[in-house]
Design a protein around this motif. Structure first.
Motif, PDB file in Angstrom:
ATOM      1  N   ASP A  46      15.571 -54.485 -46.317  1.00 53.45           N
ATOM      2  CA  ASP A  46      14.626 -55.171 -45.430  1.00 53.45           C
ATOM      3  C   ASP A  46      15.104 -55.010 -43.992  1.00 53.45           C
ATOM      4  N   PHE A  47      14.340 -54.277 -43.184  1.00 55.23           N
ATOM      5  CA  PHE A  47      14.725 -54.019 -41.795  1.00 55.23           C
ATOM      6  C   PHE A  47      14.167 -55.069 -40.835  1.00 55.23           C
ATOM      7  N   GLY A  48      13.470 -56.052 -41.347  1.00 55.63           N
ATOM      8  CA  GLY A  48      12.920 -57.078 -40.484  1.00 55.63           C
ATOM      9  C   GLY A  48      11.433 -56.884 -40.246  1.00 55.63           C
ATOM     10  N   THR A  49      10.904 -57.680 -39.317  1.00 55.92           N
ATOM     11  CA  THR A  49       9.475 -57.688 -39.025  1.00 55.92           C
ATOM     12  C   THR A  49       9.258 -57.457 -37.540  1.00 55.92           C
ATOM     13  N   SER A  50       8.267 -56.665 -37.209  1.00 51.11           N
ATOM     14  CA  SER A  50       7.938 -56.387 -35.819  1.00 51.11           C
ATOM     15  C   SER A  50       7.507 -57.661 -35.107  1.00 51.11           C
ATOM     16  N   LEU A  51       7.986 -57.819 -33.876  1.00 51.65           N
ATOM     17  CA  LEU A  51       7.613 -58.994 -33.098  1.00 51.65           C
ATOM     18  C   LEU A  51       6.204 -58.879 -32.526  1.00 51.65           C
ATOM     19  N   THR A  52       5.757 -57.658 -32.281  1.00 48.03           N
ATOM     20  CA  THR A  52       4.460 -57.482 -31.622  1.00 48.03           C
ATOM     21  C   THR A  52       3.299 -57.446 -32.608  1.00 48.03           C
ATOM     22  N   SER A  53       3.513 -56.861 -33.783  1.00 41.98           N
ATOM     23  CA  SER A  53       2.404 -56.705 -34.724  1.00 41.98           C
ATOM     24  C   SER A  53       2.567 -57.507 -36.010  1.00 41.98           C
ATOM     25  N   GLY A  54       3.776 -57.981 -36.292  1.00 42.31           N
ATOM     26  CA  GLY A  54       4.012 -58.706 -37.537  1.00 42.31           C
ATOM     27  C   GLY A  54       4.177 -57.800 -38.745  1.00 42.31           C
ATOM     28  N   ARG A  55       4.129 -56.474 -38.538  1.00 43.95           N
ATOM     29  CA  ARG A  55       4.318 -55.540 -39.645  1.00 43.95           C
ATOM     30  C   ARG A  55       5.799 -55.417 -39.987  1.00 43.95           C
ATOM     31  N   THR A  60       8.594 -41.148 -30.911  1.00 44.14           N
ATOM     32  CA  THR A  60       7.472 -41.867 -30.303  1.00 44.14           C
ATOM     33  C   THR A  60       7.492 -43.334 -30.697  1.00 44.14           C
ATOM     34  N   VAL A  61       7.791 -43.610 -31.972  1.00 43.20           N
ATOM     35  CA  VAL A  61       7.899 -45.000 -32.420  1.00 43.20           C
ATOM     36  C   VAL A  61       8.969 -45.736 -31.619  1.00 43.20           C
ATOM     37  N   LEU A  62      10.110 -45.078 -31.389  1.00 42.64           N
ATOM     38  CA  LEU A  62      11.194 -45.701 -30.639  1.00 42.64           C
ATOM     39  C   LEU A  62      10.776 -45.978 -29.194  1.00 42.64           C
ATOM     40  N   MET A  63      10.119 -45.021 -28.548  1.00 43.71           N
ATOM     41  CA  MET A  63       9.675 -45.224 -27.174  1.00 43.71           C
ATOM     42  C   MET A  63       8.704 -46.393 -27.070  1.00 43.71           C
ATOM     43  N   ASN A  64       7.765 -46.471 -27.996  1.00 45.13           N
ATOM     44  CA  ASN A  64       6.798 -47.571 -27.974  1.00 45.13           C
ATOM     45  C   ASN A  64       7.484 -48.908 -28.203  1.00 45.13           C
ATOM     46  N   ALA A  65       8.470 -48.934 -29.116  1.00 43.72           N
ATOM     47  CA  ALA A  65       9.176 -50.185 -29.396  1.00 43.72           C
ATOM     48  C   ALA A  65       9.986 -50.643 -28.189  1.00 43.72           C
ATOM     49  N   VAL A  66      10.616 -49.707 -27.500  1.00 46.21           N
ATOM     50  CA  VAL A  66      11.375 -50.065 -26.296  1.00 46.21           C
ATOM     51  C   VAL A  66      10.430 -50.579 -25.217  1.00 46.21           C
ATOM     52  N   ILE A 123      12.390 -55.744 -30.503  1.00 45.32           N
ATOM     53  CA  ILE A 123      13.799 -55.596 -30.846  1.00 45.32           C
ATOM     54  C   ILE A 123      14.017 -55.234 -32.314  1.00 45.32           C
ATOM     55  N   PRO A 124      13.345 -55.877 -33.291  1.00 45.36           N
ATOM     56  CA  PRO A 124      13.599 -55.492 -34.688  1.00 45.36           C
ATOM     57  C   PRO A 124      13.306 -54.020 -34.983  1.00 45.36           C
ATOM     58  N   VAL A 125      12.260 -53.463 -34.370  1.00 47.66           N
ATOM     59  CA  VAL A 125      11.952 -52.051 -34.596  1.00 47.66           C
ATOM     60  C   VAL A 125      13.038 -51.174 -33.970  1.00 47.66           C
ATOM     61  N   VAL A 126      13.488 -51.531 -32.767  1.00 47.02           N
ATOM     62  CA  VAL A 126      14.565 -50.774 -32.120  1.00 47.02           C
ATOM     63  C   VAL A 126      15.827 -50.827 -32.968  1.00 47.02           C
ATOM     64  N   GLN A 127      16.157 -52.018 -33.467  1.00 48.47           N
ATOM     65  CA  GLN A 127      17.354 -52.159 -34.300  1.00 48.47           C
ATOM     66  C   GLN A 127      17.226 -51.338 -35.585  1.00 48.47           C
ATOM     67  N   GLY A 128      16.076 -51.420 -36.238  1.00 46.73           N
ATOM     68  CA  GLY A 128      15.895 -50.669 -37.480  1.00 46.73           C
ATOM     69  C   GLY A 128      16.020 -49.176 -37.270  1.00 46.73           C
ATOM     70  N   LEU A 129      15.399 -48.652 -36.198  1.00 49.88           N
ATOM     71  CA  LEU A 129      15.497 -47.221 -35.913  1.00 49.88           C
ATOM     72  C   LEU A 129      16.933 -46.823 -35.580  1.00 49.88           C
ATOM     73  N   ALA A 130      17.614 -47.653 -34.802  1.00 49.34           N
ATOM     74  CA  ALA A 130      18.993 -47.335 -34.433  1.00 49.34           C
ATOM     75  C   ALA A 130      19.902 -47.279 -35.658  1.00 49.34           C
ATOM     76  N   VAL A 131      19.690 -48.216 -36.593  1.00 48.03           N
ATOM     77  CA  VAL A 131      20.501 -48.203 -37.824  1.00 48.03           C
ATOM     78  C   VAL A 131      20.213 -46.952 -38.645  1.00 48.03           C
ATOM     79  N   VAL A 132      18.930 -46.602 -38.778  1.00 52.83           N
ATOM     80  CA  VAL A 132      18.573 -45.393 -39.537  1.00 52.83           C
ATOM     81  C   VAL A 132      19.195 -44.160 -38.892  1.00 52.83           C
ATOM     82  N   PHE A 133      19.115 -44.063 -37.568  1.00 49.97           N
ATOM     83  CA  PHE A 133      19.698 -42.920 -36.874  1.00 49.97           C
ATOM     84  C   PHE A 133      21.215 -42.870 -37.075  1.00 49.97           C
TER      85      PHE A 133
END
Length: 317
Positions: A79-88, A270-276, A281-291
């Protein structure tokens, strides 16, 4: 065999420690980001009660160690968390961007290996002669051109002036594979520098291997030149190139932000740029961990392949 098992065990332990360090570093860096995410999400000119409610909803009112423990527990369960902007779920963003990035990375690697190894072997076979000088000069010149500059040049010439290829992926949706012409320019940009570095590494490794005592001994035994070059010299030449290939795949899988932005490809970059931009923050953290985990896994794989190809190149850890 026991030595190999011990070596693999040490590498796996090192990989686990590196993964843990990546997770802690990602959390620490996102915590250190300037500004307050609650203020940003509370809207224009928010009142203190609104900011406090947003902070509570986002969990920012809790101590950092509690949020870290909860986040790590979720990661262990996928579970990588939930997006703050969309709730996804963040995993949904990763799934959306992974397909285009993986497609670009796969096509690039499928072309990179034969091109890079082939050019390196060709240059080494003709060391000091015209083919070697041409390949060395061309790879050095192309490597010096940044991806963004090369991408803009290719778009200007082949996309806008000549009209041979689509300049961007706009209008093609998610069906990139169904429109291969869209992928030509991005793949060329992604290929340019890795092919040059891989070819130069293979060339240097082949020249060194062909001058080694074991190849001279093989010639004295009357082994054919083809067998000496491809059965003995090439595996040793590929050992250092494997590390470079792992770094290239990692660079590709982690989302080539410049290329994806230039050609408007909806990948992980592109996902990372949009999240930044959205301060998600949860999307940025999830992408950073995957990378980070992808980097650790690929380097472990490269170490194993290098050890298999040329055990003499093992670095004792």
């Amino acid at each position: 065999m026991n030595g190999l098992r011990s070596w693999i065990t040490r590498r796996l332990i090192l990989g686990l420690l590196q993964t843990a360090a990546v997770v802690l570093l990602v959390f620490a860096l996102t915590e250190a980001l300037p500004g307050d995410a609650a203020v940003a999400f509370a809207g224009d000119q928010p009142d203190p009660e609104r900011i406090a409610a947003v902070r509570e909803a986002m969990g920012l009112d809790r101590p950092a160690h509690e949020r870290l423990a909860e986040w790590v527990t979720g990661l262990l369960h996928g579970d990588f968390g939930t997006s703050l902007t969309s709730g996804r779920p963040v995993s949904g963003f990763l799934a959306d961007g992974f397909g285009p990035t993986l497609l670009l990375a796969t096509l690039t690697v499928l072309l990179l290996v034969p091109l890079g190894v082939g050019l390196g072997v060709l240059a080494a076979r003709h060391e000091g002669r015209l083919p070697d000088r041409l390949i060395s000069s061309a790879t050095l010149g192309v490597y010096a051109v940044p991806e963004f500059a090369l991408g803009v040049l290719l778009v200007s010439v082949f996309g806008l002036r000549l009209g041979w290829l689509p300049p961007t992926a706009v209008g093609y949706g998610d069906g990139l594979l169904a429109h291969p012409a869209v992928l030509v320019l991005p793949v060329l940009v992604l290929l340019a520098r890795p092919v040059c570095s891989l070819a130069r590494l293979v060339r240097a490794g082949m020249i060194e291997a062909l001058a080694a005592p074991y190849t001279a001994q093989a010639r004295r035994y009357g082994l054919p030149g083809t067998r000496i070059r491809y059965g003995h010299a090439l595996p040793n030449a590929l050992a250092p190139a494997t590390q470079q290939l792992a770094r290239t795949i990692d660079w590709l899988l982690c989302g080539v932000i410049v290329v994806e932005a230039l050609y408007v490809i909806p990948g992980l970059g592109t996902v990372l740029m949009n999240a930044v931009a959205d301060r998600d923050i949860p999307v940025v953290q999830g992408l950073a961990v995957v990378f980070g985990v992808a980097t650790v896994v690929l380097n472990l794989g490269a170490d194993l392949v290098t050890h298999r190809l040329a055990p003499r190149s093992e670095v004792v850890a």
